[in-house]
Design a protein around this motif. Structure first.
Motif, PDB file in Angstrom:
ATOM      1  N   ALA A  97     -70.534-109.716  11.870  1.00  0.00           N
ATOM      2  CA  ALA A  97     -70.163-110.994  12.468  1.00  0.00           C
ATOM      3  C   ALA A  97     -68.754-110.888  13.047  1.00  0.00           C
ATOM      4  O   ALA A  97     -67.869-110.266  12.445  1.00  0.00           O
ATOM      5  CB  ALA A  97     -70.236-112.109  11.444  1.00  0.00           C
ATOM      6  N   VAL A  98     -68.548-111.496  14.207  1.00  0.00           N
ATOM      7  CA  VAL A  98     -67.249-111.451  14.887  1.00  0.00           C
ATOM      8  C   VAL A  98     -66.889-112.851  15.353  1.00  0.00           C
ATOM      9  O   VAL A  98     -67.733-113.584  15.881  1.00  0.00           O
ATOM     10  CB  VAL A  98     -67.281-110.482  16.087  1.00  0.00           C
ATOM     11  CG1 VAL A  98     -66.001-110.595  16.913  1.00  0.00           C
ATOM     12  CG2 VAL A  98     -67.490-109.047  15.623  1.00  0.00           C
ATOM     13  N   ASP A  99     -65.627-113.211  15.156  1.00  0.00           N
ATOM     14  CA  ASP A  99     -65.066-114.457  15.672  1.00  0.00           C
ATOM     15  C   ASP A  99     -64.348-114.124  16.967  1.00  0.00           C
ATOM     16  O   ASP A  99     -63.315-113.438  16.964  1.00  0.00           O
ATOM     17  CB  ASP A  99     -64.102-115.053  14.649  1.00  0.00           C
ATOM     18  CG  ASP A  99     -63.548-116.408  15.073  1.00  0.00           C
ATOM     19  OD1 ASP A  99     -63.628-116.729  16.275  1.00  0.00           O
ATOM     20  OD2 ASP A  99     -63.024-117.133  14.206  1.00  0.00           O
ATOM     21  N   THR A 100     -64.890-114.582  18.077  1.00  0.00           N
ATOM     22  CA  THR A 100     -64.347-114.186  19.382  1.00  0.00           C
ATOM     23  C   THR A 100     -62.957-114.751  19.639  1.00  0.00           C
ATOM     24  O   THR A 100     -62.268-114.300  20.557  1.00  0.00           O
ATOM     25  CB  THR A 100     -65.284-114.637  20.510  1.00  0.00           C
ATOM     26  OG1 THR A 100     -65.402-116.071  20.489  1.00  0.00           O
ATOM     27  CG2 THR A 100     -66.664-114.022  20.354  1.00  0.00           C
ATOM     28  N   ALA A 101     -62.539-115.745  18.861  1.00  0.00           N
ATOM     29  CA  ALA A 101     -61.201-116.326  19.035  1.00  0.00           C
ATOM     30  C   ALA A 101     -60.179-115.721  18.081  1.00  0.00           C
ATOM     31  O   ALA A 101     -59.013-116.109  18.103  1.00  0.00           O
ATOM     32  CB  ALA A 101     -61.266-117.838  18.838  1.00  0.00           C
ATOM     33  N   ASP A 102     -60.615-114.775  17.262  1.00  0.00           N
ATOM     34  CA  ASP A 102     -59.730-114.153  16.275  1.00  0.00           C
ATOM     35  C   ASP A 102     -59.508-112.700  16.675  1.00  0.00           C
ATOM     36  O   ASP A 102     -60.446-111.891  16.675  1.00  0.00           O
ATOM     37  CB  ASP A 102     -60.356-114.242  14.887  1.00  0.00           C
ATOM     38  CG  ASP A 102     -59.436-113.714  13.792  1.00  0.00           C
ATOM     39  OD1 ASP A 102     -59.000-112.551  13.892  1.00  0.00           O
ATOM     40  OD2 ASP A 102     -59.167-114.455  12.835  1.00  0.00           O
ATOM     41  N   ALA A 103     -58.248-112.332  16.978  1.00  0.00           N
ATOM     42  CA  ALA A 103     -57.934-110.992  17.467  1.00  0.00           C
ATOM     43  C   ALA A 103     -58.290-109.922  16.447  1.00  0.00           C
ATOM     44  O   ALA A 103     -58.804-108.846  16.803  1.00  0.00           O
ATOM     45  CB  ALA A 103     -56.455-110.910  17.835  1.00  0.00           C
ATOM     46  N   ASP A 104     -58.032-110.184  15.174  1.00  0.00           N
ATOM     47  CA  ASP A 104     -58.340-109.195  14.142  1.00  0.00           C
ATOM     48  C   ASP A 104     -59.856-108.992  14.033  1.00  0.00           C
ATOM     49  O   ASP A 104     -60.328-107.864  13.862  1.00  0.00           O
ATOM     50  CB  ASP A 104     -57.784-109.644  12.794  1.00  0.00           C
ATOM     51  CG  ASP A 104     -56.258-109.623  12.773  1.00  0.00           C
ATOM     52  OD1 ASP A 104     -55.674-108.889  13.599  1.00  0.00           O
ATOM     53  OD2 ASP A 104     -55.673-110.337  11.935  1.00  0.00           O
ATOM     54  N   VAL A 108     -70.243-114.785  17.009  1.00  0.00           N
ATOM     55  CA  VAL A 108     -71.278-113.886  17.506  1.00  0.00           C
ATOM     56  C   VAL A 108     -71.617-112.899  16.400  1.00  0.00           C
ATOM     57  O   VAL A 108     -70.853-112.714  15.443  1.00  0.00           O
ATOM     58  CB  VAL A 108     -70.839-113.128  18.774  1.00  0.00           C
ATOM     59  CG1 VAL A 108     -70.561-114.097  19.916  1.00  0.00           C
ATOM     60  CG2 VAL A 108     -69.628-112.245  18.504  1.00  0.00           C
ATOM     61  N   VAL A 109     -72.768-112.270  16.557  1.00  0.00           N
ATOM     62  CA  VAL A 109     -73.164-111.221  15.622  1.00  0.00           C
ATOM     63  C   VAL A 109     -73.455-109.964  16.431  1.00  0.00           C
ATOM     64  O   VAL A 109     -74.116-110.014  17.473  1.00  0.00           O
ATOM     65  CB  VAL A 109     -74.389-111.634  14.779  1.00  0.00           C
ATOM     66  CG1 VAL A 109     -75.593-111.941  15.651  1.00  0.00           C
ATOM     67  CG2 VAL A 109     -74.725-110.583  13.758  1.00  0.00           C
ATOM     68  N   CYS A 110     -72.893-108.853  15.992  1.00  0.00           N
ATOM     69  CA  CYS A 110     -73.150-107.560  16.624  1.00  0.00           C
ATOM     70  C   CYS A 110     -74.247-106.863  15.834  1.00  0.00           C
ATOM     71  O   CYS A 110     -74.110-106.665  14.621  1.00  0.00           O
ATOM     72  CB  CYS A 110     -71.892-106.689  16.628  1.00  0.00           C
ATOM     73  SG  CYS A 110     -70.485-107.439  17.459  1.00  0.00           S
ATOM     74  N   GLN A 111     -75.321-106.497  16.516  1.00  0.00           N
ATOM     75  CA  GLN A 111     -76.432-105.807  15.856  1.00  0.00           C
ATOM     76  C   GLN A 111     -76.521-104.380  16.368  1.00  0.00           C
ATOM     77  O   GLN A 111     -76.404-104.131  17.575  1.00  0.00           O
ATOM     78  CB  GLN A 111     -77.752-106.526  16.123  1.00  0.00           C
ATOM     79  CG  GLN A 111     -77.855-107.911  15.528  1.00  0.00           C
ATOM     80  CD  GLN A 111     -79.192-108.561  15.803  1.00  0.00           C
ATOM     81  OE1 GLN A 111     -80.122-107.920  16.296  1.00  0.00           O
ATOM     82  NE2 GLN A 111     -79.322-109.840  15.496  1.00  0.00           N
ATOM     83  N   GLU A 112     -76.714-103.481  15.457  1.00  0.00           N
ATOM     84  CA  GLU A 112     -76.933-102.084  15.814  1.00  0.00           C
ATOM     85  C   GLU A 112     -78.105-101.991  16.788  1.00  0.00           C
ATOM     86  O   GLU A 112     -79.172-102.565  16.558  1.00  0.00           O
ATOM     87  CB  GLU A 112     -77.229-101.291  14.553  1.00  0.00           C
ATOM     88  CG  GLU A 112     -77.628 -99.862  14.788  1.00  0.00           C
ATOM     89  CD  GLU A 112     -78.056 -99.176  13.509  1.00  0.00           C
ATOM     90  OE1 GLU A 112     -78.205 -97.936  13.538  1.00  0.00           O
ATOM     91  OE2 GLU A 112     -78.239 -99.868  12.481  1.00  0.00           O
ATOM     92  N   LYS A 113     -77.911-101.265  17.882  1.00  0.00           N
ATOM     93  CA  LYS A 113     -78.978-101.095  18.881  1.00  0.00           C
ATOM     94  C   LYS A 113     -79.714 -99.800  18.599  1.00  0.00           C
ATOM     95  O   LYS A 113     -79.147 -98.716  18.676  1.00  0.00           O
ATOM     96  CB  LYS A 113     -78.394-101.084  20.293  1.00  0.00           C
ATOM     97  CG  LYS A 113     -79.452-101.248  21.377  1.00  0.00           C
ATOM     98  CD  LYS A 113     -78.809-101.390  22.743  1.00  0.00           C
ATOM     99  CE  LYS A 113     -79.834-101.812  23.791  1.00  0.00           C
ATOM    100  NZ  LYS A 113     -81.004-100.955  23.861  1.00  0.00           N
ATOM    101  N   HIS A 114     -80.984 -99.950  18.236  1.00  0.00           N
ATOM    102  CA  HIS A 114     -81.801 -98.774  17.937  1.00  0.00           C
ATOM    103  C   HIS A 114     -82.337 -98.177  19.238  1.00  0.00           C
ATOM    104  O   HIS A 114     -82.782 -98.892  20.129  1.00  0.00           O
ATOM    105  CB  HIS A 114     -82.980 -99.158  17.050  1.00  0.00           C
ATOM    106  CG  HIS A 114     -82.569 -99.700  15.719  1.00  0.00           C
ATOM    107  ND1 HIS A 114     -82.169 -98.902  14.682  1.00  0.00           N
ATOM    108  CD2 HIS A 114     -82.493-100.975  15.257  1.00  0.00           C
ATOM    109  CE1 HIS A 114     -81.870 -99.640  13.635  1.00  0.00           C
ATOM    110  NE2 HIS A 114     -82.058-100.918  13.956  1.00  0.00           N
ATOM    111  N   MET A 115     -82.315 -96.873  19.326  1.00  0.00           N
ATOM    112  CA  MET A 115     -82.884 -96.219  20.496  1.00  0.00           C
ATOM    113  C   MET A 115     -84.338 -95.881  20.220  1.00  0.00           C
ATOM    114  O   MET A 115     -84.653 -94.911  19.544  1.00  0.00           O
ATOM    115  CB  MET A 115     -82.102 -94.954  20.833  1.00  0.00           C
ATOM    116  CG  MET A 115     -82.661 -94.219  22.047  1.00  0.00           C
ATOM    117  SD  MET A 115     -82.904 -95.326  23.460  1.00  0.00           S
ATOM    118  CE  MET A 115     -83.654 -94.199  24.614  1.00  0.00           C
TER     119      MET A 115
END
Length: 885
Positions: free
Chosen positions: A759-766, A558-565
């Motif tokens: 970027a985040v690996d949802t199966a990787d705790a770190d 997954v990718v985390c994107q900054e949410k602009h207000m």
């Protein structure tokens, strides 16, 4: 697709036969309908009302194209005639199955039934009616008559459902659909070569077949014959291709007339028929017989590729697709006329394509046009080759047009193919004459095609097949019927999505009063579902739930994107004003609109903004890289106050001002009272906490407000390229979209704001822990939060579409949504009971509608097809879902 009429006297076993061979829902029994209207299946006085109800239900089934079986005696001519009329009304085939059992058997069975109290004379009378019926069923209009004589034949019978000859839905192509050839063999060979076909020749060098190395199939739209120099050669090649499975041919009006002439019928030999007859006279008798049989067996139209493609010589409205009747055949061969004639004496054609709203692509010919033009998912492929124009084909499903020029003008039309002066100016659009002929001569396209030609059909005397220039109306005209009432939109990624009538009415109010020109309106962003509720102390949302849900759905990256207000903005920008006019038919450089289709700024400021956006796109090199003259971008426009200034002043600022005015005073008075020994410590703590929450609330919304003047202070944060010319981009990973956004930021850093991501690996705790820390850093510094999306973008899981993104908002930002005091334990425990199912369902449906609309826009489909999806998104927004989610 047929109406099956069971015919037999009482006691012949019709109901038993129907129950054995057909589904219960397919069988409409007269006894059952008598019971419905009179509570007594034997009440003959209720027969008229029962058959009215039966015919009504049968009509509904036939309108939907469902096999329908009528279980009644049907031994008298009048009831059968009513059923034949019903079948013709819905353009399906009437089929009769006769159970002809001995009179003794029927008498014995009737006597054994206690609910049958009529005498033997009734059976004998019905038997006499049946004997007369057996002599006339075919003449009455039944296309198939099956007579089962005796119980042994009834028991041995089996029912086989045959597709109509026009039903080729199982053939998925790819196809090359070729317009009217009219005896132009050399041009046909040229076009086949341009399409990649290998032409095979016999020992005399004559073309007898053509095949494509990749297995493509040619579909001819009819009018292979007449006018041109080599009708026999064209037929020899086309017949060879059909015999070897390399081509399909639909019947044209010229083939139908040629059959009549070959059979010795008295027909006019004008319109090029004399040329064909003269050329065929030089061929052997067996070849002429082969031509007669071939042309006679041609069907009126074909339904291909699962119903997504329809080919008919003169076109075909949706209500006739896959149907079989004289009226269907007449329309497919000749089209429809208004009953009027133009200055050349030619019939004025009714512009059926401008009103076409079907999902199937309809390809046709018959009316020559200098250039092909898509109109409401229909395309005329007759470009007047025989008149010196060109021979044209469409590659399907690629929708690529391929043409070769005519080698010369083979036949001079009365009216030039190309306009040459005032005489060629378009005639005014006309409406159909109320009493125009209604050709329903004979049922066709079932067992065998029929050569019925309606009166007045011979209308092309040396002119391009009645080729009038009647304006087809405005192809992008939207009609109320396109959106009003309850509607179902078929989407590629989420199946059928229903819009209720009340939702459509709410959307119509907004769209008609506030929205921008619908020609700019290709897309409305979907709502976004929040992450699952967090159980952590003091928090309502936390990214751990988002990561866990995506991992459970099988999405690892997954990718985390900054949410602009700010405010969600869709930016449609064209390379220049000429590109805008050519593609969208509107002057300007594009549009910048909100989630509900409203313009962000007044026209002058919008043009200034789009000019800068266009310059940035040019500087980034995206026009050429994407091969486009327009670009549709999903973005956030900031500051929030640029669009929501009035809302902030009237709602948020007033709450903050009231709290700032009241709570400090209350705090001072309570502190003084406590000093005097009044037991108000708990109340003072509560007010102090509320004052701190109110100040945090004011700080939260103030972060997203700053002054703007014109474009000064306006920032755009792009995060996804939605579509460009001929392409959608939801299959590209989000990393590609963010990289494009960075190029725009580099091109104009004062206008474009960057969107940070991780970027985040949802199966990787770190990796998950790093994603959580990043969210905490962003939100503690005043950021709104993040949006977590599948890195691959469009993603499907075991249960269908995966959420395209979930928002994880920060603790302080949520004060704007839920109020200053929402973090109080008593409020937080209540808010944790929020239900997310409705919001998530809505998000997926709107997402699928958005993708569907983008795909239709990229394919160049008519505006009403695109607008159907846009309108549906807006309509679904009226669904009662908690707006705070």
């Amino acid at each position: 697709m047929s109406l099956v009429v069971l015919v037999g006297v009482s006691g012949s076993g019709k109901s038993t036969f129907a129950g054995r061979h057909f589904a219960p829902t397919q069988v409409l029994s007269s006894d059952f309908f008598r019971g419905l209207v009179a509570d007594d299946v034997n009440d003959q006085s209720a027969s008229a009302e029962a058959f009215d109800a039966l015919h009504h239900v049968a009509g509904k089934r036939l309108a939907a194209g469902r096999i329908t079986v009528v279980d009644a005696t049907n031994v008298q001519r009048e009831p059968r005639a009513a059923l034949v009329r019903l079948a013709r009304q819905h353009h399906v085939l009437p089929v009769a199955i006769v159970l002809d059992l001995p009179e003794s058997v029927c008498l014995a069975r009737t006597a054994a039934r206690p609910d049958r109290d009529f005498g033997a004379h009734v059976i004998r009378r019905q038997r006499a009616d049946l004997r007369r019926a057996l002599k006339s069923l075919s003449k009455e209009g039944f296309r198939r008559v099956h007579v089962l004589r005796g119980q042994d034949e009834v028991d041995a019978a089996s029912i086989v459902v045959e597709p109509l000859l026009n039903d080729r839905r199982a053939q998925t192509g790819p196809f090359d659909v070729i317009g009217d050839v009219h005896g132009c063999l050399a041009e046909l060979v040229d076009l086949l070569a341009a399409l990649g076909y290998v032409v095979e020749r016999d020992e005399r060098g004559r073309a007898v077949d053509a095949h494509h190395p990749l297995g493509r199939t040619v579909v001819f739209v009819g009018d292979l014959v007449d006018r041109g120099p080599d009708t026999p050669g064209v037929l020899r090649l086309a017949m060879g291709m059909v015999e070897r499975g390399h081509a399909l041919v639909v019947c044209g009006n010229h083939e139908q007339k040629l059959v009549k002439a070959l059979r010795g019928r008295d027909v006019s030999t004008g319109h090029g028929l004399a040329e064909s007859l003269g050329q065929l006279a030089g061929e052997p008798p067996e070849f002429r017989a082969r031509v007669e049989e071939f042309c006679d067996q041609l069907v009126s139209h074909y339904v291909l590729d699962g119903g997504r493609l329809v080919v008919a010589h003169a076109g075909l409205p949706e209500r006739y697709h896959g149907r079989a009747s004289g009226r269907v055949r007449a329309f497919a061969l000749f089209g429809d006329t208004t009953g009027e004639t133009d200055e050349y004496g030619l019939p004025v054609r009714y512009p059926w394509a401008t009103e076409y709203r079907g999902s199937a692509t309809v390809l046709y010919g018959h009316t020559p046009t200098p250039e092909v033009e898509w109109v409401n998912n229909t395309l005329c492929l007759d470009t007047g080759c025989v008149f010196g124009g060109k021979l044209t084909a469409l590659r399907y499903p690629e929708r690529e047009v391929v043409s070769v020029p005519a080698r010369r003008t083979w036949y001079e039309p009365v009216r030039p193919l190309l306009p040459t002066g005032p005489a060629a100016a378009p005639a005014p659009a006309a409406h159909p004459a109320p009493n125009s002929p209604d050709p329903t001569a004979a049922e066709t396209d079932g067992a065998e095609p029929d050569g019925a030609e309606p009166d007045g059909a011979e209308t092309d005397g040396g002119e391009p097949d009645g080729a009038d220039r009647t304006p087809r109306g405005e192809p992008d005209l939207l009609m109320l019927a396109d959106v009003a009432g309850r509607r179902t939109v078929l989407t590629e990624h989420h199946g059928r999505i229903t819009v209720r009538a009340d939702q459509a009415a709410a959307a119509l109010e907004v769209m008609s009063r506030f929205a921008i020109d619908p020609r700019w309106l290709l897309y409305l962003p979907p709502t976004m579902a929040p992450t699952a509720t967090s159980a952590l102390a003091g928090l309502l949302e936390h990214p751990a739930e988002a990561f866990g849900d995506y991992q459970a759905a099988g999405v690892r990256r997954v990718v985390c994107q900054e949410k602009h207000m700010g405010s969600r903005a869709v930016v449609l920008v064209c390379r220049d004003s000429s590109a805008a006019l050519a593609r969208f038919g509107v002057e300007g450089h594009g549009a910048v609109h909100t989630r509900t289709g409203r313009a962000f700024f007044e026209p002058e400021l919008t043009e200034r903004l789009l000019t800068r956006v266009g310059e940035a796109v040019t500087s980034a090199g995206l026009w050429d890289e994407l091969g486009t003259s327009w670009l549709l971008v999903d973005a956030e426009l900031m500051p929030w106050s640029a669009k929501a200034g009035q809302l902030i002043r009237d709602q948020y600022a007033r709450v903050g001002a009231a709290a700032a005015a009241v709570l400090p005073v209350a705090e001072r008075e309570l502190a003084a009272a406590l000093a005097r020994g009044v037991p108000v410590a708990d109340l003072l703590d509560r007010v102090t906490r509320r004052a701190a929450d109110a100040e945090a609330f004011r700080a939260a919304y103030r972060r997203y407000c700053w002054p703007t003047r014109g474009l000064d202070g306006v920032r755009i944060a792009p995060f996804q390229v939605l579509a460009s010319q001929g392409s959608t981009h939801h299959h590209r990973p989000h990393t590609w979209h963010l990289a494009v956004a960075e190029r725009l930021v580099a091109a104009d850093p004062e206008l474009f704001a960057p969107t940070r991501s991780l970027a985040v690996d949802t199966a990787d705790a770190d990796s998950v822990a790093a994603g959580v820390r990043w969210w905490e850093e962003l939100t503690s510094a005043g950021g709104e939060g993040v949006v977590v999306k599948p890195e691959a973008n469009l993603t499907r899981g075991g249960r269908g579409l995966v959420q395209p993104g979930v928002k994880v908002r920060g603790r302080e930002y949520l004060r704007i949504v839920y109020g200053p005091d929402y973090t109080a334990p008593e409020h937080l425990s209540r808010l944790r009971q929020r239900s997310l199912g409705g919001k998530r369902s809505l998000a997926l449906r709107e997402y699928a509608l958005g993708l569907e609309g983008l795909a239709r826009a990229a394919r160049g489909e008519p505006l009403w097809r695109v607008h159907e999806c846009v309108f549906a998104v807006l309509a679904l927004e009226s669904e009662p879902v908690d707006p705070r989610l």
